[in-house]
Design a protein around this motif. Structure first.
Motif, PDB file in Angstrom:
ATOM      1  N   TRP A  60       0.820  -1.212   0.000  1.00 59.42           N
ATOM      2  CA  TRP A  60       0.000   0.000   0.000  1.00 59.42           C
ATOM      3  C   TRP A  60       0.850   1.257   0.000  1.00 59.42           C
ATOM      4  O   TRP A  60       0.489   2.255  -0.600  1.00 59.42           O
ATOM      5  CB  TRP A  60      -0.943   0.007   1.198  1.00 59.42           C
ATOM      6  N   GLU A  61       1.961   1.223   0.695  1.00 60.01           N
ATOM      7  CA  GLU A  61       2.843   2.389   0.733  1.00 60.01           C
ATOM      8  C   GLU A  61       4.250   1.984   0.382  1.00 60.01           C
ATOM      9  O   GLU A  61       4.689   0.875   0.694  1.00 60.01           O
ATOM     10  CB  GLU A  61       2.825   3.016   2.135  1.00 60.01           C
ATOM     11  N   ILE A  62       4.979   2.892  -0.277  1.00 58.45           N
ATOM     12  CA  ILE A  62       6.383   2.687  -0.593  1.00 58.45           C
ATOM     13  C   ILE A  62       7.092   4.026  -0.407  1.00 58.45           C
ATOM     14  O   ILE A  62       6.646   5.044  -0.916  1.00 58.45           O
ATOM     15  CB  ILE A  62       6.560   2.118  -2.021  1.00 58.45           C
ATOM     16  N   ILE A  63       8.179   3.997   0.364  1.00 51.83           N
ATOM     17  CA  ILE A  63       8.934   5.208   0.690  1.00 51.83           C
ATOM     18  C   ILE A  63      10.416   4.916   0.480  1.00 51.83           C
ATOM     19  O   ILE A  63      10.910   3.864   0.909  1.00 51.83           O
ATOM     20  CB  ILE A  63       8.699   5.639   2.155  1.00 51.83           C
ATOM     21  N   TRP A 120      10.999   1.368   2.026  1.00 50.06           N
ATOM     22  CA  TRP A 120      10.142   0.973   3.137  1.00 50.06           C
ATOM     23  C   TRP A 120       8.745   0.726   2.592  1.00 50.06           C
ATOM     24  O   TRP A 120       8.183   1.576   1.883  1.00 50.06           O
ATOM     25  CB  TRP A 120      10.110   2.067   4.198  1.00 50.06           C
ATOM     26  N   VAL A 121       8.167  -0.424   2.933  1.00 54.86           N
ATOM     27  CA  VAL A 121       6.927  -0.867   2.292  1.00 54.86           C
ATOM     28  C   VAL A 121       5.943  -1.356   3.353  1.00 54.86           C
ATOM     29  O   VAL A 121       6.331  -2.069   4.286  1.00 54.86           O
ATOM     30  CB  VAL A 121       7.203  -2.008   1.286  1.00 54.86           C
ATOM     31  N   MET A 179       2.044   5.180   5.398  1.00 54.27           N
ATOM     32  CA  MET A 179       3.229   5.247   6.257  1.00 54.27           C
ATOM     33  C   MET A 179       3.962   6.541   5.956  1.00 54.27           C
ATOM     34  O   MET A 179       3.936   7.055   4.833  1.00 54.27           O
ATOM     35  CB  MET A 179       4.137   4.038   5.991  1.00 54.27           C
ATOM     36  N   ALA A 180       4.634   7.086   6.968  1.00 53.04           N
ATOM     37  CA  ALA A 180       5.503   8.250   6.791  1.00 53.04           C
ATOM     38  C   ALA A 180       6.697   8.102   7.720  1.00 53.04           C
ATOM     39  O   ALA A 180       6.559   7.607   8.846  1.00 53.04           O
ATOM     40  CB  ALA A 180       4.755   9.541   7.081  1.00 53.04           C
ATOM     41  N   ILE A 208       3.827   5.284  -5.170  1.00 53.40           N
ATOM     42  CA  ILE A 208       4.959   5.792  -5.938  1.00 53.40           C
ATOM     43  C   ILE A 208       5.873   6.580  -5.012  1.00 53.40           C
ATOM     44  O   ILE A 208       5.417   7.234  -4.079  1.00 53.40           O
ATOM     45  CB  ILE A 208       4.470   6.669  -7.112  1.00 53.40           C
ATOM     46  N   CYS A 209       7.177   6.489  -5.259  1.00 47.06           N
ATOM     47  CA  CYS A 209       8.139   7.318  -4.541  1.00 47.06           C
ATOM     48  C   CYS A 209       9.345   7.526  -5.438  1.00 47.06           C
ATOM     49  O   CYS A 209       9.453   6.933  -6.513  1.00 47.06           O
ATOM     50  CB  CYS A 209       8.550   6.679  -3.210  1.00 47.06           C
TER      51      CYS A 209
END
Length: 362
Positions: free
Chosen positions: A47-50, A58-59, A96-97, A337-338
């Motif tokens: 859902w999140e990728i940083i 980070w996923v 996520m942040a 996206i990141c």
């Protein structure tokens, strides 16, 4: 790990800037030749990728997993599985942040759905010795549902945490300032309410949102992408204390029954909208010299239309000057996206089986 020799731009819609393809399948454009590479295909509903300060990706995965992925080798290092997470419909572990001052305070913020009555909470973890520990609840009791949970997180330049929330299947709550649903919320990094929020004692920064799932800060502005119903997916510029119309307004203030509400309630119109919908999702701002064609652009991934969209902005960053589609149907549904400090782009799919992280690079 599988490498693709097809260039990103070979997968784009036909553009007048494209030159003749080379025999290896890449496409030359002025100043760049872009390629895609699959970093990993061992994820399930990320859902999140940083791109983290440790040069790792980070996923989050909706089942509750938080991991780090090496962008060079694709090796996945699990950090934590949150047992409290309940993945119901579109819900689960979502945004996520990472704290920008990570070396001083290595805080990782996540938002997830939980419980038999289904609620949503934002929790801050501390990253030490390769693990996430010391959970600290930032905000609890956000209404949740099997759909429309919002849940993108962003730490802004003024060190505030923004949290997008969906209407959680109760559309009128988006206009109710006493509800946390259908809002973009703003809190301090410890969860307290900032003194300069629009209304004293309220976390609400903006309201009238259906399901915003993209959030990025650039040009001194906050941009957000938002899912519409069967029409009018949107990208908005988020302004303090403003109303974005849902459920009384869908997209622009262009229908007879919408115009009066827009005038009376000072509704902000999107800078771009799509009908039929494309299922707008993750959003980033690109201004790197690494891919000069994408400078001063929002890059938007979406689910239903399965593509990446470049939204070239005007110099003021207030309007979309041009739109170009890439990766159309190349990797399926695109969720997040990141970008790296170098300017490479990473996108995560949301197909439910062998989901991938794809690198876009020269």
């Amino acid at each position: 790990m599988k490498a693709f020799t097809l260039s990103l731009l070979a997968l784009a819609l036909i553009s007048t800037s494209c030159k003749k393809s080379k025999s290896n399948g890449t496409v030359d454009l002025p100043n760049a030749e872009l390629k895609t590479r699959v970093v990993t295909s061992a994820l399930t509903l990320p859902w999140e990728i940083i791109y983290g300060p440790d040069n790792q990706l980070w996923v989050t995965e909706r089942s509750g997993k938080i991991s780090r992925v090496n962008p060079e080798t694709g090796v996945i290092t699990p950090l934590l599985t949150i047992s409290e997470v309940v993945s119901n419909g579109e819900g689960g572990l979502l945004g996520m942040a990472l704290n920008p001052a990570f070396s001083t305070n290595p805080w990782v913020y996540v938002v997830y759905n939980y419980g038999s009555t289904y609620r949503e909470k934002v929790v801050r973890y501390t990253y030490t010795n390769g693990t996430l520990n010391s959970p600290f609840v930032i905000l609890d009791g956000i209404p949740a549902s099997s759909i429309h949970n919002g849940s993108r997180l962003l730490i802004t330049a003024d060190q505030k945490l923004l949290i997008t929330t969906g209407d959680a299947s109760n559309a009128p709550n988006a206009q109710d300032l006493n509800s946390l649903s259908g809002k973009i919320l703003r809190v301090n990094l410890d969860g307290s309410i900032p003194a300069d929020n629009p209304t004293a004692g309220s976390r609400v920064w903006s309201f009238g949102h259906r399901n915003p799932q993209g959030l990025v800060e650039a040009n001194g502005k906050i941009y957000s992408s938002e899912h519409g119903p069967n029409n009018d997916d949107e990208v908005n510029i988020i302004q303090k204390g403003r109303n974005y119309g849902w459920p009384n307004v869908e997209g622009y203030c262009n229908e007879t029954n919408e115009k009066g509400f827009c005038t009376t309630n000072n509704v902000v119109e999107p800078i771009v909208a799509w009908t039929p919908t494309i299922a707008t999702c993750g959003l980033t701002y690109y201004n790197s010299d690494y891919i000069p064609q994408w400078k001063n652009s929002l890059l938007l991934v979406n689910l239903k239309a399965s593509k990446l969209i470049q939204l070239k902005l005007n110099d003021a960053g207030t309007q979309v000057a041009e739109s170009t589609d890439f990766l159309v149907n190349a990797f399926g549904r695109l969720r997040a996206i990141c970008q790296s400090p170098e300017g490479k782009i990473y996108i995560a799919t949301s197909n439910g089986n062998q989901d991938r992280i794809i690198e876009i690079a020269k």
